[in-house]
Design a protein around this motif. Sequence first.
Motif, mmCIF file in Angstrom:
data_model
loop_
_atom_site.group_PDB
_atom_site.id
_atom_site.type_symbol
_atom_site.label_atom_id
_atom_site.label_comp_id
_atom_site.label_asym_id
_atom_site.label_seq_id
_atom_site.Cartn_x
_atom_site.Cartn_y
_atom_site.Cartn_z
ATOM 1 N N GLY A 162 26.245 49.294 50.121
ATOM 2 C CA GLY A 162 24.823 50.148 49.946
ATOM 3 C C GLY A 162 25.129 51.613 50.022
ATOM 4 N N SER A 163 26.433 52.029 50.159
ATOM 5 C CA SER A 163 26.741 53.470 50.056
ATOM 6 C C SER A 163 27.064 53.962 48.684
ATOM 7 C CB SER A 163 28.059 53.658 50.640
ATOM 8 O OG SER A 163 29.415 53.146 49.939
ATOM 9 N N ALA A 190 28.134 54.548 45.175
ATOM 10 C CA ALA A 190 29.080 53.754 44.131
ATOM 11 C C ALA A 190 29.688 54.781 43.265
ATOM 12 C CB ALA A 190 28.393 52.502 43.486
ATOM 13 N N ASP A 191 30.911 54.598 43.002
ATOM 14 C CA ASP A 191 31.463 55.593 41.897
ATOM 15 C C ASP A 191 32.331 54.810 40.938
ATOM 16 O OD1 ASP A 191 33.311 54.813 43.654
ATOM 17 O OD2 ASP A 191 33.790 56.947 44.540
ATOM 18 N N THR A 192 32.349 53.386 40.960
ATOM 19 C CA THR A 192 33.113 52.295 40.194
ATOM 20 C C THR A 192 32.400 51.073 40.047
ATOM 21 O OG1 THR A 192 35.318 51.515 39.711
ATOM 22 C CG2 THR A 192 34.338 51.594 42.118
ATOM 23 N N VAL A 193 32.949 50.352 39.308
ATOM 24 C CA VAL A 193 32.288 49.069 38.993
ATOM 25 C C VAL A 193 33.367 47.897 39.345
ATOM 26 C CG1 VAL A 193 30.698 49.931 37.258
ATOM 27 C CG2 VAL A 193 33.036 48.787 36.583
ATOM 28 N N ASP A 194 32.778 46.688 40.034
ATOM 29 C CA ASP A 194 33.736 45.758 40.241
ATOM 30 C C ASP A 194 33.086 44.465 39.342
ATOM 31 O OD1 ASP A 194 35.670 44.380 41.847
ATOM 32 O OD2 ASP A 194 33.945 43.539 42.873
ATOM 33 N N HIS A 195 33.846 43.519 39.226
ATOM 34 C CA HIS A 195 33.578 42.149 38.709
ATOM 35 C C HIS A 195 33.273 41.073 40.030
ATOM 36 C CE1 HIS A 195 35.183 44.034 35.141
ATOM 37 N NE2 HIS A 195 34.433 42.980 34.557
ATOM 38 N N VAL A 196 32.397 40.714 39.943
ATOM 39 C CA VAL A 196 32.031 39.723 41.058
ATOM 40 C C VAL A 196 32.691 38.693 41.121
ATOM 41 C CG1 VAL A 196 30.192 38.283 42.230
ATOM 42 C CG2 VAL A 196 29.588 40.693 41.168
ATOM 43 N N HIS A 197 33.100 37.973 40.384
ATOM 44 C CA HIS A 197 33.863 36.800 39.939
ATOM 45 C C HIS A 197 35.203 37.584 39.190
ATOM 46 C CE1 HIS A 197 35.145 32.608 39.274
ATOM 47 N NE2 HIS A 197 35.871 33.025 38.284
ATOM 48 N N PRO A 198 36.101 37.758 39.742
ATOM 49 C CA PRO A 198 37.422 38.411 39.075
ATOM 50 C C PRO A 198 37.718 38.414 37.777
ATOM 51 C CG PRO A 198 37.742 38.139 41.608
ATOM 52 C CD PRO A 198 36.789 37.265 41.006
ATOM 53 N N ARG A 199 38.042 39.144 37.169
ATOM 54 C CA ARG A 199 38.468 38.754 35.570
ATOM 55 C C ARG A 199 39.850 37.980 35.548
ATOM 56 N NH1 ARG A 199 37.272 43.406 31.212
ATOM 57 N NH2 ARG A 199 37.602 41.728 30.010
ATOM 58 N N SER A 200 40.666 38.319 36.478
ATOM 59 C CA SER A 200 41.808 37.619 36.731
ATOM 60 C C SER A 200 41.661 35.956 37.197
ATOM 61 C CB SER A 200 42.769 38.205 37.735
ATOM 62 O OG SER A 200 42.137 38.133 39.199
ATOM 63 N N ARG A 201 40.353 35.849 37.519
ATOM 64 C CA ARG A 201 39.975 34.320 37.888
ATOM 65 C C ARG A 201 38.997 33.598 36.983
ATOM 66 N NH1 ARG A 201 39.657 33.280 44.291
ATOM 67 N NH2 ARG A 201 41.843 34.377 45.049
ATOM 68 N N GLY A 202 38.962 34.451 35.698
ATOM 69 C CA GLY A 202 38.116 33.855 34.840
ATOM 70 C C GLY A 202 36.739 34.268 34.539
ATOM 71 N N ALA A 216 30.078 49.550 42.545
ATOM 72 C CA ALA A 216 30.977 49.544 44.063
ATOM 73 C C ALA A 216 31.487 50.831 44.465
ATOM 74 C CB ALA A 216 31.816 48.447 43.790
ATOM 75 N N CYS A 217 31.609 51.005 45.590
ATOM 76 C CA CYS A 217 32.235 52.151 46.336
ATOM 77 C C CYS A 217 33.700 52.038 46.215
ATOM 78 C CB CYS A 217 31.777 52.658 47.773
ATOM 79 S SG CYS A 217 32.234 51.195 48.848
ATOM 80 N N ASN A 246 35.473 48.020 46.562
ATOM 81 C CA ASN A 246 36.213 47.501 45.497
ATOM 82 C C ASN A 246 37.570 47.229 45.866
ATOM 83 O OD1 ASN A 246 36.879 46.941 42.724
ATOM 84 N ND2 ASN A 246 36.471 49.028 41.864
ATOM 85 N N HIS A 247 38.384 48.236 46.741
ATOM 86 C CA HIS A 247 39.869 48.021 46.887
ATOM 87 C C HIS A 247 39.689 46.914 47.871
ATOM 88 C CE1 HIS A 247 44.019 48.911 47.623
ATOM 89 N NE2 HIS A 247 43.612 49.025 49.039
ATOM 90 N N ARG A 248 38.817 46.638 49.138
ATOM 91 C CA ARG A 248 39.200 45.748 49.856
ATOM 92 C C ARG A 248 38.608 44.321 49.252
ATOM 93 N NH1 ARG A 248 34.960 46.652 54.444
ATOM 94 N NH2 ARG A 248 35.988 44.765 55.473
ATOM 95 N N LYS A 249 37.915 44.067 48.323
ATOM 96 C CA LYS A 249 37.669 42.952 47.629
ATOM 97 C C LYS A 249 38.705 42.740 46.827
ATOM 98 C CE LYS A 249 34.498 40.527 44.484
ATOM 99 N NZ LYS A 249 35.244 40.573 43.473
ATOM 100 N N ALA A 250 39.373 43.575 46.100
ATOM 101 C CA ALA A 250 40.497 43.316 44.937
ATOM 102 C C ALA A 250 40.078 42.030 44.083
ATOM 103 C CB ALA A 250 41.428 42.677 45.896
ATOM 104 N N ASP A 251 40.807 40.936 44.195
ATOM 105 C CA ASP A 251 40.566 39.816 43.338
ATOM 106 C C ASP A 251 40.045 38.563 44.056
ATOM 107 O OD1 ASP A 251 42.767 39.084 44.212
ATOM 108 O OD2 ASP A 251 43.949 38.466 42.406
ATOM 109 N N HIS A 252 39.274 38.958 44.980
ATOM 110 C CA HIS A 252 38.869 37.748 46.046
ATOM 111 C C HIS A 252 37.426 37.294 45.361
ATOM 112 C CE1 HIS A 252 42.210 38.227 48.714
ATOM 113 N NE2 HIS A 252 42.010 39.216 48.718
ATOM 114 N N LEU A 253 37.186 36.202 45.643
ATOM 115 C CA LEU A 253 35.681 35.741 45.448
ATOM 116 C C LEU A 253 35.069 36.077 46.772
ATOM 117 C CD1 LEU A 253 36.563 32.038 43.913
ATOM 118 C CD2 LEU A 253 35.847 34.356 42.664
#
Length: 168
Positions: A92-93, A95-107, A118-119, A123-130
């Motif tokens: 909720g803070s 945001a200055d970037t965007v994130d793919h909820v289901h990472p592109r690296s995982r389809g 996403a802030c 974005n960094h903490r989530k990385a490519d995790h679901l």
Amino acid sequence: MLLPAPPRTLLLNASLEPLCVVALPRAVTLVMSGKATVLESDGRVLHSEHVVVPLPVVLSLTRYVHVPMRRPLPPTRRTVLQRDDHRCAYCGSHADTVDHVHPRSRGGRHEWGNVVAACRRCNHRKADHLLHEIGWELRWTPSAPRGATAFLHGAAVDEPAWSPYLAA
């Protein structure tokens, strides 16, 4: 005190549906050529030697223009941040970037339902995790902007006189 001229003018079709936003010189050209009429002005006027024109904030074309079906607006960084009001979908803070909820690296796909604002920290903490892998939840469900005014998202906030014409 002289206020600066509005940098843009809302252009409506003859049916009063929003078409686009035009720069002030283009707006004046449309009015002077008789192709558009001023619906809203901020009270100021533009003077030439022989003509006085109200400073246009909202214009309406004098003749209806057929607009072909618009293609859907693509999810770009700017449009996603606008849609999510620059708020991180995870914390909720600001945001200055965007994130793919289901990472592109995982389809995951680059589409409206899979891209959120996403802030940098989240974005960094989530990385490519679901999300279920790290126990996170979205604050809202992402979806494509709807309506004819999706391309003008946020415009009513910038120019209050446009609000009645953008209500969808």
